[in-house]
Write a protein that holds these residues in place. Structure first.
Motif, PDB file in Angstrom:
ATOM      1  N   GLU A  76       0.821  -1.222   0.000  1.00 54.70           N
ATOM      2  CA  GLU A  76       0.000   0.000   0.000  1.00 54.70           C
ATOM      3  C   GLU A  76       0.852   1.267   0.000  1.00 54.70           C
ATOM      4  N   GLY A  77       2.180   1.111   0.094  1.00 50.40           N
ATOM      5  CA  GLY A  77       3.067   2.279   0.092  1.00 50.40           C
ATOM      6  C   GLY A  77       3.144   2.990   1.435  1.00 50.40           C
ATOM      7  N   ARG A  78       2.702   2.374   2.500  1.00 52.58           N
ATOM      8  CA  ARG A  78       2.723   2.994   3.826  1.00 52.58           C
ATOM      9  C   ARG A  78       3.990   2.663   4.618  1.00 52.58           C
ATOM     10  N   PHE A  79       4.765   1.706   4.167  1.00 49.31           N
ATOM     11  CA  PHE A  79       5.946   1.267   4.913  1.00 49.31           C
ATOM     12  C   PHE A  79       7.101   2.230   4.651  1.00 49.31           C
ATOM     13  N   LYS A  80       7.586   2.850   5.694  1.00 53.60           N
ATOM     14  CA  LYS A  80       8.672   3.817   5.588  1.00 53.60           C
ATOM     15  C   LYS A  80       9.960   3.183   6.100  1.00 53.60           C
ATOM     16  N   ILE A  81      11.038   3.358   5.355  1.00 55.10           N
ATOM     17  CA  ILE A  81      12.345   2.848   5.743  1.00 55.10           C
ATOM     18  C   ILE A  81      13.179   4.013   6.259  1.00 55.10           C
ATOM     19  N   ASN A  82      13.657   3.890   7.494  1.00 53.17           N
ATOM     20  CA  ASN A  82      14.491   4.923   8.102  1.00 53.17           C
ATOM     21  C   ASN A  82      15.940   4.449   8.036  1.00 53.17           C
ATOM     22  N   ALA A  83      16.678   4.921   7.051  1.00 53.00           N
ATOM     23  CA  ALA A  83      18.061   4.476   6.821  1.00 53.00           C
ATOM     24  C   ALA A  83      18.968   4.795   8.004  1.00 53.00           C
ATOM     25  N   ASP A  84      18.719   5.905   8.700  1.00 48.07           N
ATOM     26  CA  ASP A  84      19.561   6.264   9.852  1.00 48.07           C
ATOM     27  C   ASP A  84      19.431   5.243  10.979  1.00 48.07           C
ATOM     28  N   VAL A  85      18.215   4.803  11.242  1.00 49.91           N
ATOM     29  CA  VAL A  85      17.995   3.803  12.296  1.00 49.91           C
ATOM     30  C   VAL A  85      18.655   2.481  11.917  1.00 49.91           C
ATOM     31  N   ILE A  86      18.512   2.083  10.671  1.00 52.58           N
ATOM     32  CA  ILE A  86      19.123   0.835  10.200  1.00 52.58           C
ATOM     33  C   ILE A  86      20.643   0.916  10.329  1.00 52.58           C
ATOM     34  N   ALA A  87      21.230   2.037   9.895  1.00 50.53           N
ATOM     35  CA  ALA A  87      22.685   2.207   9.975  1.00 50.53           C
ATOM     36  C   ALA A  87      23.149   2.171  11.433  1.00 50.53           C
ATOM     37  N   ASP A  88      22.446   2.847  12.325  1.00 51.60           N
ATOM     38  CA  ASP A  88      22.822   2.853  13.740  1.00 51.60           C
ATOM     39  C   ASP A  88      22.789   1.452  14.334  1.00 51.60           C
ATOM     40  N   LYS A  89      21.771   0.688  13.991  1.00 47.49           N
ATOM     41  CA  LYS A  89      21.661  -0.675  14.521  1.00 47.49           C
ATOM     42  C   LYS A  89      22.732  -1.592  13.941  1.00 47.49           C
ATOM     43  N   LEU A  90      23.093  -1.404  12.677  1.00 43.47           N
ATOM     44  CA  LEU A  90      24.177  -2.188  12.082  1.00 43.47           C
ATOM     45  C   LEU A  90      25.508  -1.891  12.763  1.00 43.47           C
ATOM     46  N   VAL A  91      25.782  -0.618  13.006  1.00 45.07           N
ATOM     47  CA  VAL A  91      27.025  -0.236  13.681  1.00 45.07           C
ATOM     48  C   VAL A  91      27.054  -0.813  15.095  1.00 45.07           C
ATOM     49  N   ALA A  92      25.950  -0.735  15.812  1.00 43.33           N
ATOM     50  CA  ALA A  92      25.883  -1.285  17.172  1.00 43.33           C
ATOM     51  C   ALA A  92      26.104  -2.792  17.155  1.00 43.33           C
ATOM     52  N   SER A  93      25.543  -3.469  16.156  1.00 41.79           N
ATOM     53  CA  SER A  93      25.708  -4.913  16.034  1.00 41.79           C
ATOM     54  C   SER A  93      27.171  -5.279  15.787  1.00 41.79           C
TER      55      SER A  93
END
Length: 103
Positions: A76-93
Motif C-alpha cells: 500500500e506504500g505505507r511502509f517507511k524505511i528509516n536508513a539512519d535507524v538501520i545504519a545505527d543498529k548495524l554499527v551497534a551490532s
C-alpha cells in the motif's frame, strides 16, 4: 628415512615382550559381583532450563501476523524505511560482535 627391517616386533611401553595385547582393565562387575550403576541428579535450575527450552521450541520462529502486516504496508506504500535507524543498529551490532571477539 631408513626403514628398519630387523624383524623385531615393536612393543608399546608397559607391555611385556611376547604378549600381543595390552592387559584389559577389570570391569566393575568383575570385582564386586554387582553391576555398576550411575546416578544423575538434576538441580532445580537445570529442570527450569529444560522447561524454558521446551516452551521456546513451541514458539514459532517467524511472527506470521507481523510479516503479513509489513507486506500489506509495503504493497500500500505505507511502509517507511528509516536508513539512519538501520545504519545505527548495524554499527551497534558490529561493535557488539567485535567486543565478543576480544573476550
Amino acid at each position: 628415512m631408513k626403514v628398519d627391517n630387523s624383524g623385531k616386533p615393536i612393543t608399546p611401553s608397559g607391555v611385556k615382550p611376547g604378549t600381543t595385547r595390552l592387559p584389559a582393565k577389570a570391569d566393575a562387575t568383575e570385582t564386586s559381583g554387582k553391576p555398576r550403576t550411575d546416578n544423575v541428579e538434576l538441580t532445580s535450575t537445570s529442570l527450569r532450563m529444560q522447561a524454558l527450552e521446551g516452551a521456546l521450541n513451541k514458539q514459532p520462529t517467524v511472527d506470521s501476523a507481523r510479516v503479513a502486516e509489513i507486506r500489506q504496508a509495503i504493497s500500500e506504500g505505507r511502509f517507511k524505511i528509516n536508513a539512519d535507524v538501520i545504519a545505527d543498529k548495524l554499527v551497534a551490532s558490529v561493535k557488539e560482535l567485535l567486543a565478543k571477539r576480544e573476550d
